[in-house]
Design an enzyme around this catalytic site. Structure first.
Site, short mmCIF file in Angstrom:
data_model
loop_
_atom_site.label_atom_id
_atom_site.label_comp_id
_atom_site.label_asym_id
_atom_site.label_seq_id
_atom_site.Cartn_x
_atom_site.Cartn_y
_atom_site.Cartn_z
N HIS A 1 0.91 -1.27 0.15
CA HIS A 1 -0.08 -0.02 0.14
C HIS A 1 0.90 1.24 -0.07
O HIS A 1 1.98 1.38 0.71
CB HIS A 1 -0.91 -0.02 1.54
CG HIS A 1 -0.08 0.13 2.55
ND1 HIS A 1 0.22 1.26 3.31
CD2 HIS A 1 0.48 -0.88 3.39
CE1 HIS A 1 1.03 0.92 4.31
NE2 HIS A 1 1.11 -0.44 4.24
N HIS B 1 11.59 -0.89 -12.72
CA HIS B 1 11.09 -2.19 -13.06
C HIS B 1 11.49 -2.97 -11.67
O HIS B 1 12.40 -3.19 -11.12
CB HIS B 1 12.29 -2.93 -14.08
CG HIS B 1 12.21 -4.51 -14.22
ND1 HIS B 1 12.93 -5.03 -15.10
CD2 HIS B 1 11.25 -5.30 -13.86
CE1 HIS B 1 12.80 -6.38 -15.00
NE2 HIS B 1 11.43 -6.32 -14.31
C1 COA Z 1 23.46 -6.04 -8.72
C2 COA Z 1 23.87 -6.45 -10.19
C3 COA Z 1 22.79 -5.55 -11.02
C4 COA Z 1 25.16 -6.00 -10.23
O1 COA Z 1 25.49 -6.34 -11.77
P1 COA Z 1 27.13 -5.74 -12.06
O2 COA Z 1 27.26 -4.42 -11.93
O3 COA Z 1 27.34 -6.49 -13.38
O4 COA Z 1 28.15 -6.44 -11.00
P2 COA Z 1 29.09 -7.88 -10.94
O5 COA Z 1 28.49 -8.89 -11.31
O6 COA Z 1 30.41 -7.00 -11.54
O7 COA Z 1 29.16 -7.71 -9.28
C5 COA Z 1 30.07 -6.84 -8.58
C6 COA Z 1 30.32 -7.49 -7.24
O8 COA Z 1 28.93 -7.52 -6.40
C7 COA Z 1 28.65 -8.86 -6.02
N1 COA Z 1 27.18 -9.04 -6.36
C8 COA Z 1 26.37 -9.00 -7.78
N2 COA Z 1 25.16 -9.04 -7.35
C9 COA Z 1 25.05 -9.42 -6.42
C10 COA Z 1 23.93 -9.86 -5.47
N3 COA Z 1 22.81 -9.96 -6.14
N4 COA Z 1 23.94 -10.19 -4.36
C11 COA Z 1 25.20 -10.27 -3.62
N5 COA Z 1 26.68 -9.96 -4.30
C12 COA Z 1 26.31 -9.50 -5.50
C13 COA Z 1 29.30 -9.72 -6.93
O9 COA Z 1 29.62 -11.01 -6.47
C14 COA Z 1 30.84 -9.06 -6.99
O10 COA Z 1 31.52 -9.01 -5.81
P3 COA Z 1 33.01 -8.93 -5.90
O11 COA Z 1 33.52 -7.61 -6.25
O12 COA Z 1 33.51 -9.31 -4.40
O13 COA Z 1 33.41 -9.90 -6.74
C15 COA Z 1 23.57 -7.98 -10.48
O14 COA Z 1 24.45 -8.93 -10.10
C16 COA Z 1 22.06 -8.39 -10.09
O15 COA Z 1 21.81 -8.71 -8.92
N6 COA Z 1 21.14 -8.09 -11.08
C17 COA Z 1 19.86 -8.37 -10.88
C18 COA Z 1 19.53 -9.25 -12.00
C19 COA Z 1 17.94 -9.60 -12.00
O16 COA Z 1 17.07 -9.40 -11.17
N7 COA Z 1 17.32 -10.06 -13.13
C20 COA Z 1 15.93 -10.50 -13.23
C21 COA Z 1 15.52 -9.82 -14.69
S1 COA Z 1 13.86 -10.08 -14.96
#
Ligand code: COA
Length: 207
Positions: free
Chosen positions: A134, A143
């Site tokens: 709410h 998104h």
């Molecule tokens: C958060 C996010 C956007 C970061 O993406 P990015 O900028 O490419 O980041 P990286 O993959 O380079 O990760 C950077 C650091 O964060 C950590 N990290 C990334 N995503 C994480 C998550 N969801 N939870 C915990 N740690 C995470 C990685 O392990 C990495 O750590 P390190 O530097 O110690 O190795 C991505 O990982 C994510 O969670 N995206 C959501 C995807 C999603 O929900 N998709 C649905 C589509 S409908």
């Protein structure tokens, strides 16, 4: 006809929601999929983004199904300015409470729940099974990914992306163009442009 810009995975989901909601004619436009190709063996690609723009006034409805929030919002504005009637698509299994407003060009995917007195901007996505409780305020181009849960009284700024399965506790503010990682638990407000991950969610970088 409902014209959908973007024939990728999200476009396919939007078409499926639209068909379930009663749209009988659906066509895609995409710059990287050849005209004449069929999406999910059902819906034809009819041309490019430029073709859609040129024909903007012809369609019964138009929606942008591009995953990137900035790009989706930019195309939404471009098509609306060209005279397209931007459609809101709600899967029939989504639940929408009283006094909820949802902007043009937004999509509520199967199983989404939006509770009473929440406002959602234009060209937003409330994805599969996501819940928005709410009195929330979601800006344009937000998104909320599948299975994410947003508690009551939360505001989320334009263009922000809440990752799959994330949880956001009540009455906090998430800024604009924030990325909340998959499975994060957000327990305090987040400034514009940050990416936060983990439990409790903490910043990893500025976009
Ligand atoms: C958060 C996010 C956007 C970061 O993406 P990015 O900028 O490419 O980041 P990286 O993959 O380079 O990760 C950077 C650091 O964060 C950590 N990290 C990334 N995503 C994480 C998550 N969801 N939870 C915990 N740690 C995470 C990685 O392990 C990495 O750590 P390190 O530097 O110690 O190795 C991505 O990982 C994510 O969670 N995206 C959501 C995807 C999603 O929900 N998709 C649905 C589509 S409908």
């Amino acid at each position: 006809m409902l014209a959908i810009l973007g024939a990728g995975g999200h476009g396919k989901v939007v078409a499926d929601c639209a068909a379930a909601a009663g749209w009988t004619e659906i066509g895609f436009f995409d710059d990287s999929v050849a005209a004449g190709t069929h999406v999910a063996s059902r819906w034809a690609v009819m041309g490019t983004s430029g073709d859609m723009l040129a024909r903007a006034r012809e369609f019964g409805g138009a929606i942008v199904a591009i995953g990137d929030n900035r790009t989706r919002l930019a195309w939404h504005e471009r098509l609306a300015t060209a005279g397209a009637k931007m459609a809101t698509v709600t899967h029939p299994s989504a639940i929408i409470g009283a006094d909820v407003t949802i902007g043009d060009g937004s999509v509520l995917v199967a199983g989404a729940i939006v509770n009473i007195a929440t406002t959602i901007g234009k060209s937003a996505i409330v994805n599969t099974g996501a819940t928005i409780d709410h009195d929330c305020r979601l800006g344009d181009g937000v998104h909320v990914s599948p299975g994410a849960n947003i508690a009551g009284g939360v505001s989320i700024g334009a263009g922000s992306w809440i990752g799959i399965g994330a949880a956001v506790i009540g009455r906090i503010d998430i800024g604009s163009y924030v990325r909340v990682g998959a499975g994060a638990v957000v327990i305090k407000s987040v400034a514009d442009g940050l990416t936060v991950v983990g439990n409790p969610a903490h910043p990893i970088e500025r976009n």
